[in-house]
Structures are given as C-alpha cells and as structure tokens.
Design a protein around this motif. Structure first.
Motif, short mmCIF file in Angstrom:
data_model
loop_
_atom_site.label_atom_id
_atom_site.label_comp_id
_atom_site.label_asym_id
_atom_site.label_seq_id
_atom_site.Cartn_x
_atom_site.Cartn_y
_atom_site.Cartn_z
N GLN A 147 -2.53 -80.41 19.38
CA GLN A 147 -3.67 -79.88 18.64
C GLN A 147 -4.78 -80.93 18.56
O GLN A 147 -5.95 -80.63 18.81
N GLN A 148 -4.44 -82.15 18.23
CA GLN A 148 -5.43 -83.22 18.13
C GLN A 148 -6.07 -83.49 19.50
O GLN A 148 -7.29 -83.68 19.60
N GLN A 149 -5.27 -83.48 20.53
CA GLN A 149 -5.79 -83.71 21.88
C GLN A 149 -6.72 -82.58 22.31
O GLN A 149 -7.75 -82.82 22.96
N THR A 150 -6.38 -81.35 21.94
CA THR A 150 -7.18 -80.20 22.34
C THR A 150 -8.55 -80.22 21.68
O THR A 150 -9.56 -79.89 22.32
N VAL A 151 -8.60 -80.60 20.41
CA VAL A 151 -9.89 -80.70 19.72
C VAL A 151 -10.80 -81.69 20.45
O VAL A 151 -11.98 -81.41 20.71
N GLU A 152 -10.26 -82.85 20.78
CA GLU A 152 -11.05 -83.86 21.48
C GLU A 152 -11.46 -83.38 22.87
O GLU A 152 -12.58 -83.66 23.33
N CYS A 153 -10.57 -82.65 23.52
CA CYS A 153 -10.88 -82.13 24.84
C CYS A 153 -12.04 -81.13 24.78
O CYS A 153 -12.96 -81.18 25.61
N VAL A 154 -12.04 -80.22 23.79
CA VAL A 154 -13.13 -79.25 23.64
C VAL A 154 -14.44 -79.97 23.34
O VAL A 154 -15.50 -79.60 23.84
N ARG A 155 -14.37 -81.02 22.52
CA ARG A 155 -15.57 -81.80 22.23
C ARG A 155 -16.14 -82.42 23.50
O ARG A 155 -17.36 -82.40 23.73
N ASN A 156 -15.27 -82.98 24.32
CA ASN A 156 -15.73 -83.60 25.56
C ASN A 156 -16.33 -82.58 26.51
O ASN A 156 -17.35 -82.85 27.17
N ILE A 157 -15.71 -81.41 26.60
CA ILE A 157 -16.25 -80.34 27.45
C ILE A 157 -17.63 -79.93 26.93
O ILE A 157 -18.58 -79.76 27.71
N SER A 158 -17.74 -79.78 25.63
CA SER A 158 -19.00 -79.33 25.02
C SER A 158 -20.14 -80.30 25.27
O SER A 158 -21.31 -79.90 25.33
N ALA A 159 -19.80 -81.57 25.41
CA ALA A 159 -20.84 -82.58 25.65
C ALA A 159 -21.35 -82.56 27.08
O ALA A 159 -22.39 -83.19 27.38
N GLN A 160 -20.66 -81.82 27.96
CA GLN A 160 -21.03 -81.82 29.39
C GLN A 160 -21.55 -80.48 29.89
O GLN A 160 -22.34 -80.43 30.83
N VAL A 161 -21.11 -79.39 29.30
CA VAL A 161 -21.50 -78.05 29.75
C VAL A 161 -22.85 -77.69 29.14
O VAL A 161 -23.00 -77.73 27.91
N PRO A 162 -23.85 -77.35 29.95
CA PRO A 162 -25.23 -77.15 29.45
C PRO A 162 -25.35 -76.26 28.21
O PRO A 162 -25.96 -76.66 27.22
N ARG A 163 -24.81 -75.05 28.26
CA ARG A 163 -25.00 -74.14 27.14
C ARG A 163 -24.36 -74.66 25.86
O ARG A 163 -24.88 -74.48 24.77
N LEU A 164 -23.21 -75.32 25.99
CA LEU A 164 -22.54 -75.89 24.82
C LEU A 164 -23.22 -77.19 24.39
O LEU A 164 -23.26 -77.50 23.19
#
Length: 411
Positions: A147-164
């Motif tokens: 769970q903790q890893q997934t939250v960080e992973c979504v944050r990292n994705i959000s910092a790279q994907v334009p719309r997010l």
C-alpha cells in the motif's frame, strides 16, 4: 457463438442502473441480462431472467475494461520502475485519475459513476487509521508494505504524465482511487487486473452462483458464468477468494459473520526445504505451505492437508541432513511437525495479545460512531486469538498422546 455484451452499468444509490452507453460503439450489439438492486441496504447485481448451469450471464469485451491495454501508454511507461507488488494497482489507480480529468475519456460514464462512491463509504485499507493498519499488519504485512509503495508509485506517475501533472491529485484523491481499485478490480484468468463495468457490481459469497471467466480467445474479454441454476431476480454472487475477515475488511471493507477462514500465518514453510520439482506431490504442497491459513473447524487450527505437507517436507529435510534428528523416526518427525506449527501460533498469539489496547480502542471507537469496520476488525482479532489458543492447547494435549506410525494423526 460469441455472447452479446451486457450494457455496462453501475448502481447509483437507490436509483436504477445507469447505462454507460458512451462506453459502447453505436453499432455494437448488446443486450441487458442483469439489473441493479438493493437488498437490506446492500447494492448488487441481479439476474433479469433464469439462467442454466454453465450459461453466460454477462459478457464485457476487453476493449471496455479499464486495464493496461486501454490505459494511456504514458502511465504504463512511467510505472515501469514501480515495485512488482505495487505496479498493477498503481497503473489502474493512475488510469482512473487520468480518465477523471479527461472530458473525452472513453470511460467517462463509468468514472462519473465511480466518483459518486466516496473513500469513507468503502472504508478499506487505503483510508484505514494507524490502529486499523496495525491490526492488518499482524497477518498481512505484505498489504501494508505494498500500500505504501503504491501511493508513492502513483505520485511518481502523476509527476510525469501531462494531464495528471497539470492537475496534480492530492493525497486524498490518490487514496480514493486506490480504495476503488482495491475493492472493485478483478483478475482475469490471463493474469491481468482490470476494472470491468457490470462485473464489478457482483457481491461476494463463499457459496457463489456465478464465477468470473475469461473468453477462450485469451485476449481478456471477461464474463460471468452460472455455476448453478439461477432464478430471475436472484442476486448474482461470486467468491472473492478464501479470505479471512481481516483480509476482506482490508481489501473490500466488509466481513462475513461466522467466517470459517481464520487468520493468515505470514510465514513460508517452504523456506525449510526448497521444493523438489521431481516430486509432483511435493510441488503441490508449495502453495499450501506458503502463508497457511488457520481454520476454525480444525482441531489445532491447521488443515490436515497443511499438516501432511509439512510432515512430508520435514521428512525430506531430515533425510537430506542426517544427524539433525536422532533418532530419525515417525514419532520424532510428527512431534517436530507439531512443534513447528504450534511455534508460529505461540508467536502470533503473543503479538496479538500485546495489541490488547489497540483492539479495545477500535471496538470502543467503532461502537461510539457506528463504524462497523472498526468493530469487525476488533472482533476478527478476538476470533484469531481464540484459534491461536486452540492451536496451543492442542499441542499440550498432543505431547501426552502415544504416536502411531501411520503419519500425522492429531489433526
């Protein structure tokens, strides 16, 4: 003949199903074989007519799933560095967040319906308090870690994907998306996780009347197949798996009264001796020995299959390590099997007993504000303590029993 697709739909409060027509091409042939309804305050999916055993009840083609092939490539690419245990949920959660920001998203209707479901109403692991997570960590530390890893992973994705990146999701929205994924995603028989309109409405039962299947094409189209005769108007139910109440609460936000599935013991007995792929019967024991589950109707908590598997694995270990058991005979081997199993029961009983204050806080808090999940989690812990005590009591009785040579006979 390929089954016709069922109109994708979601229950919105007490309303009827809202058909997600935007998810289907205008020329796509579809029919509705299911309806939404509410029974005792629980929303679910119901058969609109009678179905025979083996008949397809609802079919959703793969291009209508929210899953890797239909999620933007930028999300998948930026998730490549996610830990294996976090990747699948992170991709789905990021896909939900991205679609929520896209006015032209193909899943716009589906997402609009999901948005009406709040994280507190799901009340599963992503929104658990520290006390909730402490209890889950006793038997499923892997869920807490991932769970903790997934939250960080979504944050990292959000910092790279334009719309997010342009509309960065706050922590609360990330947790909402993970609560949705945890409670509604399902694994196809080709191994991929997906959010599937219609199919995600089917509630859980240990005695289901449908099962989720993947089309023979192997491309991932998923459907519900009747496992027994189903009457028109009957609720459709599938099994979410052989899960304990703690697992059901963490993943889905509900528990099952008198659930015979007890606590998971987070220990891999395969570490005692690696599997021997040349011995088919031993290979079949590998999943049994990995994180076994205690059950309430077994004398010492463990199933006879678990005991027999460990007995066989220990037998091979001591054959490979002569001199570590003297004398090497059935009596000593059976006793060692029992000691290994009960030793884990003792360790977990001690760990849970030390959380007495946490259990009481959960119960009192839950009763005060009407939080059924908190009360159920406390009840699950108390039930686990009873099973663990029974496991330890069985050992005390067993040491006085004369062992025979026919194999384990105490379970």
């Amino acid at each position: 003949m390929r089954p016709a697709a069922v109109v994708a739909a979601l229950c919105l409060g007490e309303q009827s199903c809202v058909q997600h027509q935007s998810a289907f091409p205008p020329t796509y042939d579809h029919e509705t074989n299911v309806t939404c309804g509410v029974t005792d305050g629980r929303r679910g999916l119901y058969a609109s007519r009678e179905f025979r055993v083996g008949e397809v009840v609802a079919h959703v083609p793969e291009h209508l799933h929210l899953w890797e092939p239909t999620i933007p490539a930028a999300i998948r690419q930026n998730a490549a560095d996610c830990p294996p245990g976090a990747y699948a949920n992170a991709v789905l959660a990021a896909g939900v967040l991205e679609a929520r920001r896209d006015p032209d998203a193909r899943f716009r209707g589906f997402i609009t319906a999901l948005v009406q479901i709040t994280a507190p109403s799901i009340n599963n692991l992503p929104v658990f308090s520290a006390d909730h997570r402490t209890m889950v960590n006793v038997t499923r530390p892997d869920l807490i870690g991932s769970q903790q890893q997934t939250v960080e992973c979504v944050r990292n994705i959000s910092a790279q994907v334009p719309r997010l990146k342009d509309q960065a999701p706050a922590l609360g929205e990330i947790l909402w998306s993970l609560a949705i994924v945890n409670s509604r995603a399902m694994r196809s028989t080709v191994g991929r996780w997906a959010l599937v309109p219609v199919l995600d409405l089917v509630n859980h039962d240990f005695e289901p009347n449908v099962e989720v299947r993947t089309a023979d094409s192997g491309h991932g189209a998923m459907y519900l197949q009747a496992t027994r005769q189903i009457q028109g108007g009957e609720e459709l139910l599938r099994s979410y798996g052989d899960l304990s109440n703690t697992e059901l609460l963490a993943l889905y936000g509900f528990s099952v009264p008198s659930n015979p599935r007890g606590m998971v013991m987070p220990y891999d007995f395969n570490l005692i001796q690696p599997e021997d792929k040349g011995v088919p019967s031993d290979v079949s024991c590998t999943p049994v020995l990995r994180w076994p589950m205690l059950v309430s109707d077994a004398v010492a908590g463990y199933t006879s299959e678990m005991v027999s598997c460990l007995y066989a694995r220990l037998s091979r270990y001591y054959l490979d390590h002569p001199g570590e058991m003297l004398p090497f005979d059935a009596d000593n081997l059976q006793l060692k099997t029992f000691e290994s199993l009960v030793g884990l029961c003792k360790a977990k009983h001690q760990q849970l007993s030390q959380l007495h204050d946490v259990i009481n806080r959960l119960r009192q808090h839950g009763q005060k504000i009407g939080d059924l999940v908190s009360v159920a989690l406390a009840d699950s812990a108390v039930g686990d303590l009873r099973i663990l005590q029974a496991c330890m009591d069985a050992y005390q009785r067993a040491v006085a029993i004369a062992w025979d040579s026919s194999g384990p006979n105490w379970c």
